[in-house]
Motif scaffolding. Sequence first.
Motif, short mmCIF file in Angstrom:
data_model
loop_
_atom_site.label_atom_id
_atom_site.label_comp_id
_atom_site.label_asym_id
_atom_site.label_seq_id
_atom_site.Cartn_x
_atom_site.Cartn_y
_atom_site.Cartn_z
N SER A 61 70.49 9.44 56.42
CA SER A 61 70.45 7.99 56.66
C SER A 61 71.83 7.38 56.49
CB SER A 61 69.48 7.32 55.68
OG SER A 61 70.05 7.28 54.38
N GLY A 62 71.93 6.10 56.71
CA GLY A 62 73.18 5.38 56.52
C GLY A 62 73.66 5.43 55.08
N LEU A 63 72.76 5.61 54.14
CA LEU A 63 73.10 5.71 52.73
C LEU A 63 73.84 7.02 52.44
CD1 LEU A 63 72.68 4.05 50.13
CD2 LEU A 63 70.58 5.32 49.75
N GLN A 64 73.57 8.05 53.24
CA GLN A 64 74.19 9.37 53.15
C GLN A 64 73.97 10.06 51.81
OE1 GLN A 64 78.05 7.99 55.38
NE2 GLN A 64 78.03 10.22 55.25
N GLU A 80 78.46 10.61 48.55
CA GLU A 80 77.91 10.68 49.90
C GLU A 80 77.89 12.12 50.37
OE1 GLU A 80 80.55 8.33 52.29
OE2 GLU A 80 79.38 6.51 51.95
N VAL A 81 76.85 12.49 51.10
CA VAL A 81 76.78 13.81 51.72
C VAL A 81 77.31 13.67 53.14
CG1 VAL A 81 75.26 15.71 52.40
CG2 VAL A 81 74.76 14.41 50.33
N HIS A 106 81.84 13.03 58.34
CA HIS A 106 80.91 12.21 59.10
C HIS A 106 79.49 12.35 58.56
CE1 HIS A 106 84.15 13.06 62.14
NE2 HIS A 106 84.16 11.74 62.05
N ARG A 107 78.67 11.38 58.87
CA ARG A 107 77.26 11.42 58.47
C ARG A 107 76.58 12.64 59.07
NH1 ARG A 107 73.58 6.38 59.94
NH2 ARG A 107 72.51 7.70 61.40
N ILE A 108 75.69 13.26 58.30
CA ILE A 108 75.02 14.47 58.78
C ILE A 108 73.71 14.11 59.49
CG2 ILE A 108 76.06 15.95 57.03
CD1 ILE A 108 73.40 15.93 55.52
N SER A 109 73.28 15.01 60.35
CA SER A 109 72.03 14.83 61.08
C SER A 109 70.84 15.22 60.19
CB SER A 109 72.02 15.72 62.33
OG SER A 109 71.99 17.09 61.95
N PHE A 110 69.66 14.84 60.65
CA PHE A 110 68.43 15.22 59.93
C PHE A 110 68.30 16.74 59.88
CE2 PHE A 110 63.89 16.23 59.89
CZ PHE A 110 63.50 15.58 58.74
N GLY A 111 68.66 17.41 60.98
CA GLY A 111 68.58 18.87 61.02
C GLY A 111 69.51 19.53 60.01
#
Length: 104
Positions: free
Chosen positions: A34-37, A48-49, A55-60
Motif C-alpha cells: 500500500s501507500g503506507l509501504q 518503509e518496505v 520504490h513501492r513494492i507490488s502485492f506479488g
Amino acid sequence: MLLPSLALETALGVVGSLIMISVSWLYFAVMESSGLQGTVGKALLGLEVTDDRGHRISFGRATGRYWAKILSGLTLCIGFMMVGFTSRKRGLHDLVAGTLVLRQ
C-alpha cells in the motif's frame, strides 16, 4: 460417538488455521504494497518496505516476501539475524524477494 467429534474438531482446527494464515498473509501483503509501504508497526517506527531501487513494492512481491519469511525461520532464524550482518540490513526473506526496509 468419540470419532465424529474428533473429526469435527480436527476439521474446525484446520479451517481455523487456514483462516488465520490467510488473514496474516493478507495483512502483511496489503499493508506492505500500500501507500503506507509497511505494517502499522513499521509506520510507527518510520520504516518503509521498498524494492531494491527504493520504490513501492507490488502485492506479488509483498506476497513473496511474506512466504519467504518461512525460509528465514526454518534456518533456525538465521535468515532474520542476517539483518545485523549484511551491509544493506537485509534478511534472507528480503534477499529472496528483492526488498529493503528503509528509514523514512
